[in-house]
Design a protein around this motif. Structure first.
Motif, PDB file in Angstrom:
ATOM      1  N   ARG A   1      97.741  22.746  -0.225  1.00 40.07           N
ATOM      2  CA  ARG A   1      96.838  22.087   0.127  1.00 40.07           C
ATOM      3  C   ARG A   1      95.924  22.296   1.575  1.00 40.07           C
ATOM      4  O   ARG A   1      94.680  22.188   1.489  1.00 40.07           O
ATOM      5  CB  ARG A   1      97.012  20.499   0.208  1.00 40.07           C
ATOM      6  N   ALA A   2      96.746  23.064   2.249  1.00 37.32           N
ATOM      7  CA  ALA A   2      96.048  23.537   3.645  1.00 37.32           C
ATOM      8  C   ALA A   2      95.552  24.859   3.338  1.00 37.32           C
ATOM      9  O   ALA A   2      94.567  25.284   4.562  1.00 37.32           O
ATOM     10  CB  ALA A   2      97.150  23.582   4.753  1.00 37.32           C
ATOM     11  N   ASP A   3      95.571  25.531   2.267  1.00 37.23           N
ATOM     12  CA  ASP A   3      95.186  26.822   2.247  1.00 37.23           C
ATOM     13  C   ASP A   3      93.475  26.572   2.130  1.00 37.23           C
ATOM     14  O   ASP A   3      92.940  26.234   1.319  1.00 37.23           O
ATOM     15  CB  ASP A   3      95.511  27.642   0.716  1.00 37.23           C
ATOM     16  N   PRO A   4      92.962  27.480   3.226  1.00 34.12           N
ATOM     17  CA  PRO A   4      91.216  27.537   3.045  1.00 34.12           C
ATOM     18  C   PRO A   4      90.768  27.995   1.800  1.00 34.12           C
ATOM     19  O   PRO A   4      89.790  27.185   1.363  1.00 34.12           O
ATOM     20  CB  PRO A   4      91.114  28.278   4.357  1.00 34.12           C
ATOM     21  N   GLU A   5      91.219  28.885   1.166  1.00 30.27           N
ATOM     22  CA  GLU A   5      90.371  29.266  -0.063  1.00 30.27           C
ATOM     23  C   GLU A   5      90.700  28.086  -1.304  1.00 30.27           C
ATOM     24  O   GLU A   5      89.758  28.046  -1.893  1.00 30.27           O
ATOM     25  CB  GLU A   5      91.264  30.413  -0.784  1.00 30.27           C
ATOM     26  N   TRP A   6      91.817  27.402  -1.220  1.00 33.96           N
ATOM     27  CA  TRP A   6      92.083  26.419  -2.256  1.00 33.96           C
ATOM     28  C   TRP A   6      91.061  25.266  -1.932  1.00 33.96           C
ATOM     29  O   TRP A   6      90.558  24.775  -2.551  1.00 33.96           O
ATOM     30  CB  TRP A   6      93.598  25.784  -2.283  1.00 33.96           C
ATOM     31  N   GLN A   7      90.921  25.042  -0.680  1.00 32.73           N
ATOM     32  CA  GLN A   7      89.967  23.872  -0.284  1.00 32.73           C
ATOM     33  C   GLN A   7      88.736  24.139  -0.475  1.00 32.73           C
ATOM     34  O   GLN A   7      87.825  23.323  -0.946  1.00 32.73           O
ATOM     35  CB  GLN A   7      90.085  23.638   1.453  1.00 32.73           C
ATOM     36  N   LYS A   8      88.130  25.423  -0.267  1.00 28.27           N
ATOM     37  CA  LYS A   8      86.922  25.706  -0.672  1.00 28.27           C
ATOM     38  C   LYS A   8      86.533  25.634  -2.466  1.00 28.27           C
ATOM     39  O   LYS A   8      85.657  24.914  -2.797  1.00 28.27           O
ATOM     40  CB  LYS A   8      86.605  27.350  -0.211  1.00 28.27           C
ATOM     41  N   VAL A   9      87.512  26.100  -3.000  1.00 26.19           N
ATOM     42  CA  VAL A   9      87.452  26.217  -4.603  1.00 26.19           C
ATOM     43  C   VAL A   9      87.544  24.806  -5.013  1.00 26.19           C
ATOM     44  O   VAL A   9      86.801  24.407  -5.841  1.00 26.19           O
ATOM     45  CB  VAL A   9      88.659  26.955  -5.107  1.00 26.19           C
ATOM     46  N   SER A  10      88.339  23.977  -4.457  1.00 21.70           N
ATOM     47  CA  SER A  10      88.520  22.430  -4.648  1.00 21.70           C
ATOM     48  C   SER A  10      87.320  21.749  -4.586  1.00 21.70           C
ATOM     49  O   SER A  10      86.653  20.982  -5.303  1.00 21.70           O
ATOM     50  CB  SER A  10      89.573  22.037  -3.974  1.00 21.70           C
ATOM     51  N   LYS A  11      86.542  21.999  -3.416  1.00 19.16           N
ATOM     52  CA  LYS A  11      85.325  21.217  -2.860  1.00 19.16           C
ATOM     53  C   LYS A  11      84.236  21.965  -4.062  1.00 19.16           C
ATOM     54  O   LYS A  11      83.557  20.992  -4.382  1.00 19.16           O
ATOM     55  CB  LYS A  11      84.978  21.585  -1.597  1.00 19.16           C
ATOM     56  N   GLU A  12      84.196  23.084  -4.359  1.00 16.61           N
ATOM     57  CA  GLU A  12      83.257  23.384  -5.233  1.00 16.61           C
ATOM     58  C   GLU A  12      83.383  23.018  -6.777  1.00 16.61           C
ATOM     59  O   GLU A  12      82.338  22.497  -7.414  1.00 16.61           O
ATOM     60  CB  GLU A  12      83.059  25.085  -5.102  1.00 16.61           C
ATOM     61  N   SER A  13      84.518  22.824  -7.091  1.00 17.34           N
ATOM     62  CA  SER A  13      84.848  22.302  -8.357  1.00 17.34           C
ATOM     63  C   SER A  13      84.476  20.818  -8.477  1.00 17.34           C
ATOM     64  O   SER A  13      84.357  20.333  -9.583  1.00 17.34           O
ATOM     65  CB  SER A  13      86.505  22.549  -8.870  1.00 17.34           C
ATOM     66  N   GLU A  14      84.518  20.013  -7.363  1.00 18.17           N
ATOM     67  CA  GLU A  14      84.283  18.860  -7.564  1.00 18.17           C
ATOM     68  C   GLU A  14      83.109  18.307  -6.972  1.00 18.17           C
ATOM     69  O   GLU A  14      82.438  17.263  -6.733  1.00 18.17           O
ATOM     70  CB  GLU A  14      85.347  17.757  -6.557  1.00 18.17           C
ATOM     71  N   ALA A  15      82.021  19.464  -6.919  1.00 16.29           N
ATOM     72  CA  ALA A  15      80.840  19.108  -6.420  1.00 16.29           C
ATOM     73  C   ALA A  15      79.792  18.042  -7.282  1.00 16.29           C
ATOM     74  O   ALA A  15      78.951  17.275  -6.631  1.00 16.29           O
ATOM     75  CB  ALA A  15      79.724  20.417  -6.633  1.00 16.29           C
ATOM     76  N   ASP A  16      80.188  17.696  -8.505  1.00 19.13           N
ATOM     77  CA  ASP A  16      79.387  16.918  -9.207  1.00 19.13           C
ATOM     78  C   ASP A  16      80.533  15.677  -9.344  1.00 19.13           C
ATOM     79  O   ASP A  16      80.190  14.810 -10.555  1.00 19.13           O
ATOM     80  CB  ASP A  16      79.104  17.419 -10.714  1.00 19.13           C
ATOM     81  N   GLY A  17      81.468  15.512  -8.832  1.00 18.39           N
ATOM     82  CA  GLY A  17      82.480  14.363  -8.899  1.00 18.39           C
ATOM     83  C   GLY A  17      83.539  14.894  -9.003  1.00 18.39           C
ATOM     84  O   GLY A  17      84.135  16.094  -9.381  1.00 18.39           O
TER      85      GLY A  17
END
Length: 75
Positions: A39-55
Motif C-alpha cells: 500500500r505504501a509503494d508509490p507506483e501502486w499508489q499512482k496506478v490505484s489512483k488512476e484506476s479509480e479516476a471515474d470512481g
C-alpha cells in the motif's frame, strides 16, 4: 506474498463483480508487513489512483486467514 491463484464465480451477478484470490504468507505478521509495504509503494499508489479516476472499483474486501487440512494437496 506468493500468488496462489485467482478465480471469478461462474454465475451472474457475482461473475461480473467478484474476484476471489489466494495469497500465501509465511505468517500473519509477514502478511501485515507485506500489505503495508504494498500500500505504501508509490507506483501502486499512482496506478490505484488512476484506476479509480471515474470512481471506486472495489466496494468491499474480505480477508480470511486459513490453514490447510491434513488431506489438502496444498500444504
Amino acid at each position: 506474498m506468493q500468488n496462489v491463484g485467482y478465480w471469478v464465480p461462474q454465475d451472474e451477478p457475482a461473475h461480473s463483480n467478484t474476484l476471489i484470490y489466494i495469497i500465501a504468507h509465511k505468517s500473519r505478521e509477514d502478511a501485515k508487513k507485506a500489505w503495508e509495504a504494498f500500500r505504501a509503494d508509490p507506483e501502486w499508489q499512482k496506478v490505484s489512483k488512476e484506476s479509480e479516476a471515474d470512481g471506486k472499483i472495489v466496494s468491499k474486501v474480505e480477508s480470511v486467514f486459513v490453514d490447510p487440512t491434513d488431506y489438502s494437496p496444498i500444504k
